[in-house]
Design an enzyme around this catalytic site. Structure first.
Site, short mmCIF file in Angstrom:
data_model
loop_
_atom_site.label_atom_id
_atom_site.label_comp_id
_atom_site.label_asym_id
_atom_site.label_seq_id
_atom_site.Cartn_x
_atom_site.Cartn_y
_atom_site.Cartn_z
N ARG A 63 -9.90 -14.72 3.70
CA ARG A 63 -9.44 -15.10 2.36
C ARG A 63 -10.16 -16.32 1.79
O ARG A 63 -10.55 -16.32 0.62
CB ARG A 63 -7.94 -15.41 2.44
CG ARG A 63 -7.29 -15.72 1.11
CD ARG A 63 -5.86 -16.25 1.32
NE ARG A 63 -5.10 -15.41 2.20
CZ ARG A 63 -4.40 -14.34 1.83
NH1 ARG A 63 -4.39 -13.99 0.56
NH2 ARG A 63 -3.73 -13.64 2.71
N GLU A 109 -12.69 -16.95 12.24
CA GLU A 109 -12.69 -15.65 11.54
C GLU A 109 -12.07 -15.77 10.16
O GLU A 109 -11.05 -15.15 9.88
CB GLU A 109 -11.85 -14.64 12.34
CG GLU A 109 -12.23 -14.47 13.79
CD GLU A 109 -11.19 -13.66 14.56
OE1 GLU A 109 -10.02 -13.54 14.12
OE2 GLU A 109 -11.55 -13.14 15.63
N TYR A 155 -8.47 -9.22 -0.22
CA TYR A 155 -7.28 -8.37 -0.21
C TYR A 155 -7.01 -7.77 -1.60
O TYR A 155 -5.86 -7.63 -2.02
CB TYR A 155 -6.07 -9.15 0.34
CG TYR A 155 -6.37 -9.75 1.70
CD1 TYR A 155 -6.47 -8.92 2.81
CD2 TYR A 155 -6.60 -11.11 1.86
CE1 TYR A 155 -6.80 -9.45 4.06
CE2 TYR A 155 -6.92 -11.65 3.10
CZ TYR A 155 -7.02 -10.80 4.20
OH TYR A 155 -7.36 -11.32 5.43
N TYR A 179 3.38 -8.99 -1.67
CA TYR A 179 3.67 -10.30 -1.07
C TYR A 179 4.29 -11.28 -2.06
O TYR A 179 4.31 -12.48 -1.79
CB TYR A 179 2.37 -10.96 -0.57
CG TYR A 179 1.48 -10.14 0.32
CD1 TYR A 179 1.92 -9.68 1.56
CD2 TYR A 179 0.17 -9.86 -0.06
CE1 TYR A 179 1.07 -8.97 2.39
CE2 TYR A 179 -0.67 -9.14 0.76
CZ TYR A 179 -0.22 -8.70 1.99
OH TYR A 179 -1.08 -8.01 2.80
N CYS A 187 4.19 3.36 -12.75
CA CYS A 187 5.63 3.63 -12.83
C CYS A 187 6.37 3.11 -11.61
O CYS A 187 6.83 3.88 -10.76
CB CYS A 187 5.86 5.13 -13.02
SG CYS A 187 5.14 5.68 -14.57
N GLU A 188 6.40 1.81 -11.49
CA GLU A 188 7.10 1.11 -10.42
C GLU A 188 7.53 -0.23 -11.00
O GLU A 188 6.71 -0.90 -11.62
CB GLU A 188 6.15 0.78 -9.25
CG GLU A 188 5.64 1.94 -8.45
CD GLU A 188 6.66 2.50 -7.47
OE1 GLU A 188 7.64 1.81 -7.15
OE2 GLU A 188 6.45 3.64 -7.03
C1 LIG Z 1 -6.72 -10.91 8.86
C2 LIG Z 1 -7.37 -11.56 10.01
C3 LIG Z 1 -8.24 -12.63 9.83
C4 LIG Z 1 -8.53 -13.22 8.48
O1 LIG Z 1 -7.43 -13.83 7.91
P1 LIG Z 1 -7.60 -14.69 6.57
O2 LIG Z 1 -6.24 -15.19 6.28
O3 LIG Z 1 -8.10 -13.77 5.52
O4 LIG Z 1 -8.56 -15.79 6.86
C5 LIG Z 1 -8.85 -13.16 10.94
N1 LIG Z 1 -8.61 -12.67 12.18
C6 LIG Z 1 -7.77 -11.64 12.40
C7 LIG Z 1 -7.55 -11.16 13.77
C8 LIG Z 1 -7.12 -11.05 11.33
O5 LIG Z 1 -6.27 -10.04 11.55
#
Ligand SMILES: *Cc1c(COP(=O)(O)O)cnc(C)c1O
Length: 441
Positions: free
Chosen positions: A296, A293, A392, A335, A363-364
Site C-alpha cells: 500500500r 514487503e 487495492y 473496509y 445496485c447496492e
Molecule cells: C498484504 C501483504 C503485504 C502488503 O501489505 P501492505 O499493507 O499493502 O503493505 C505484505 N506481506 C504479506 C504477507 C501480505 O499478505
C-alpha cells in the site's frame, strides 16, 4: 472508518498529496499531466498510475533503510497493485516481489523480477502453486502451517529440489487497524503459533531434507499507522531468534512483512524512517538479512480513479452519482475506507461547496464513496478523481452489474500509455457459453 472527526479541507488534502496540484485552466495535474485530458481521451471510469510517484516512493523507502545501514531487501507486495508495468518500474528500482498466488508469481517473473528476489506468502498455497515456486527456485517460501510444511517438504523431495523457506510466525499481536486487514492475532488464520515455533524449527532443520529453513517471517496487518504493533511484533521475532540460536539453530533471514499505512484522510501516517528506526532497534543487532514487503505505502498514492458525474440527485440528501462504482474501487464498501475526492476542474473557491453523498451506480446500498462530504459544487458532466486508488483498487475490481473492467493509464514524465485497455461488453459476453441443449432445445 465511520467517524465524526471533520474531513480535511481541500487545501490540506492537496498538502498531503504533493503529486497533485491545481494549475488554472489545466485543472488537477498529477506529476505534470492534466487529469481531465486523460479522462476525455480515454473515457471514464479510468485508472491513472504515475510511474514517477511510484519511483519516488520506492526510493524514499530504500533510502530510509540505507540511512540506518540496514541490510534490507525490498519485495513489493504484488497483491496491492499487480500490473506488470508497475512491477517493471519497481524492479528497475531494485525491488523484488512478495506474491500470494501462482498467478502473482507468474506475473512477477513475466515482469522481469528474478526468481531469487521473490517471496511467496499465503495461507492456502496449492500443491500446483508450491511446485511452481519450487520449480523456479524462488528466494523464499513463507510457510504458514505445519501441514503446509510437510506438504512442501514432500513436493520438493519428489522434484529433487530443496526449497528455501521461512516460518511465518503468528505473534498474537493486534495491529490496531481495521479488523478486516489485521492478520497477526492468534484468532487470525495466518502464520504458525508463536509458542510452537521453536520445536518445529528444530525438527525442520534437523530432519527435513526437502526444505532449507532460513528464518522467520511476520506480517501483522495492513494500513498500520502507529509504531507500537510493529515494535511489539519485531520484538517478539527478535526474542524468538535468540531462543532458536541459543538452541544451536541457524537463522539467517527475517522477513518483516508489509503493513505501513498512508494518510488517506488525516491519519498521522508515520514515514518509512519510523519503520527503519523500529527495525533497527529491534532486529538491527541480529546480524541477519532483512526483508520488507510493502504494498500500500508504495502504490496507493501513485494512483487515482477518474470518474464523471452522471447526475446530481436532490433527495433527502444531495447525491452526486458518478460513473465509477464499488466494482471498480471496493475499499469504501468493504473496509469503510475514506478516499479523498477532488474535482478535475480548478475550483473557483476551495473553501466553499456543498455537503453531498458521492455514490456509484451499482445496485447496492454500500456503493458509496463519501457520506456528507463538503465538496466544491459538482454538476452533471463534471469530472472527479478518487485519490490513493493505486493500491487495492484495480486488483479488486470486478465486472459486477456487467460493467466491463475500466481502462488503466500509466503516466511517466511527459509520456503516457494505455497499460490496460477498457474491456468491451463483447469481450465480457464472449467468455460465456450457453450449453447447446439450452440454445437449441
Ligand atoms: C498484504 C501483504 C503485504 C502488503 O501489505 P501492505 O499493507 O499493502 O503493505 C505484505 N506481506 C504479506 C504477507 C501480505 O499478505
Amino acid at each position: 472508518m465511520t467517524s465524526t472527526r471533520p474531513d480535511p479541507t481541500l487545501q490540506s488534502l492537496l498538502n498531503s498529496h504533493p503529486n497533485l496540484s491545481y494549475e488554472g485552466s489545466k485543472g488537477l495535474v498529477m506529476e505534470g499531466t492534466p487529469l481531465a485530458d486523460l479522462a476525455r481521451q480515454h473515457g471514464t471510469p479510468c485508472w491513472v498510475i504515475s510511474a514517477d510517484t511510484l519511483r519516488r516512493r520506492a526510493r524514499a523507502l530504500k533510502d530510509a533503510f540505507e540511512a540506518k545501514n540496514l541490510p534490507v531487501h525490498c519485495h513489493f507486495a504484488v497483491k496491492a497493485q499487480d500490473h506488470q508495468a508497475c512491477l517493471t518500474v519497481l524492479a528497475q528500482c531494485g525491488f523484488g516481489a512478495d506474491v500470494v498466488s501462482g498467478g502473482e508469481l507468474r506475473r512477477a517473473l513475466a515482469a522481469g523480477i528474478r526468481a531469487q528476489d521473490i517471496v511467496f506468502s499465503g495461507i492456502g498455497k496449492t500443491d500446483e502453486e508450491l511446485e511452481l515456486a519450487i520449480h523456479h527456485q524462488i528466494g523464499q517460501i513463507n510457510v504458514e502451517s505445519v501441514e503446509e510444511l510437510h506438504r512442501l517438504d514432500a513436493l520438493a523431495r519428489k522434484l529433487e529440489r530443496r526449497a528455501r523457506i521461512a516460518f511465518r510466525v503468528n505473534p498474537d499481536i493486534d495491529a490496531q487497524t481495521h479488523s478486516k486487514i489485521t492478520t497477526g492475532r492468534a484468532e487470525d488464520k495466518f502464520g504458525i503459533a508463536h509458542d510452537t515455533v521453536p520445536a518445529l524449527y528444530r525438527k525442520t532443520q534437523t530432519d527435513m531434507t526437502g526444505v532449507e529453513l532460513i528464518g522467520l517471517a511476520v506480517h501483522l496487518g495492513s494500513q498500520m499507522v502507529t509504531e507500537a504493533p510493529f515494535r511489539r511484533g519485531y520484538e517478539r521475532i527478535a526474542s524468538l531468534v535468540r531462543t532458536l540460536r541459543a538452541d544451536g539453530l541457524h537463522v539467517s533471514d527475517i522477513d518483516c512483512g508489509g503493513g505501513l499505512g498512508i494518510a488517506y484522510r488525516d491519519e498521522k501516517a508515520p514515514p518509512p524512517s519510523m519503520l527503519a528506526e523500529v527495525i533497527a532497534e529491534t532486529l538491527g543487532d541480529l546480524n541477519v538479512q532483512l526483508h520488507v514487503e510493502p504494498g500500500r505505502w508504495l502504490a496507493a498514492p501513485s494512483g487515482v480513479l477518474l470518474a464523471r458525474v452522471i447526475d446530481v440527485k436532490e433527495a433527502a440528501r444531495r447525491f452526486v452519482i458518478i460513473d465509477a462504482g464499488m466494482n471498480e474501487l471496493v475499499r469504501p464498501a468493504m473496509y469503510d475506507s475514506w478516499h479523498g475526492i477532488l474535482p478535475l476542474h480548478t475550483p473557483e473557491d476551495t473553501t466553499a461547496g456543498d455537503v453531498v453523498d458521492v455514490v456509484g451506480p451499482i445496485c447496492e446500498s454500500s456503493d458509496i464513496f463519501a457520506r456528507q462530504r463538503r465538496l466544491p459544487s459538482l454538476k452533471k458532466g463534471d469530472l472527479v478523481a478518487l485519490l490513493d486508488a493505486g493500491a487495492y483498487g484495480t486488483v479488486m475490481s470486478s465486472t459486477y452489474n456487467s460493467r466491463p473492467l475500466a481502462a488503466q493509464i500509466m503516466i511517466d514524465g511527459d509520456r503516457q500509455a494505455v497499460i490496460r485497455r477498457r474491456q468491451t461488453l463483447d469481450e465480457l459476453l464472449a467468455q460465456e457459453a450457453v450449453p447447446d441443449w439450452l440454445a437449441h432445445p
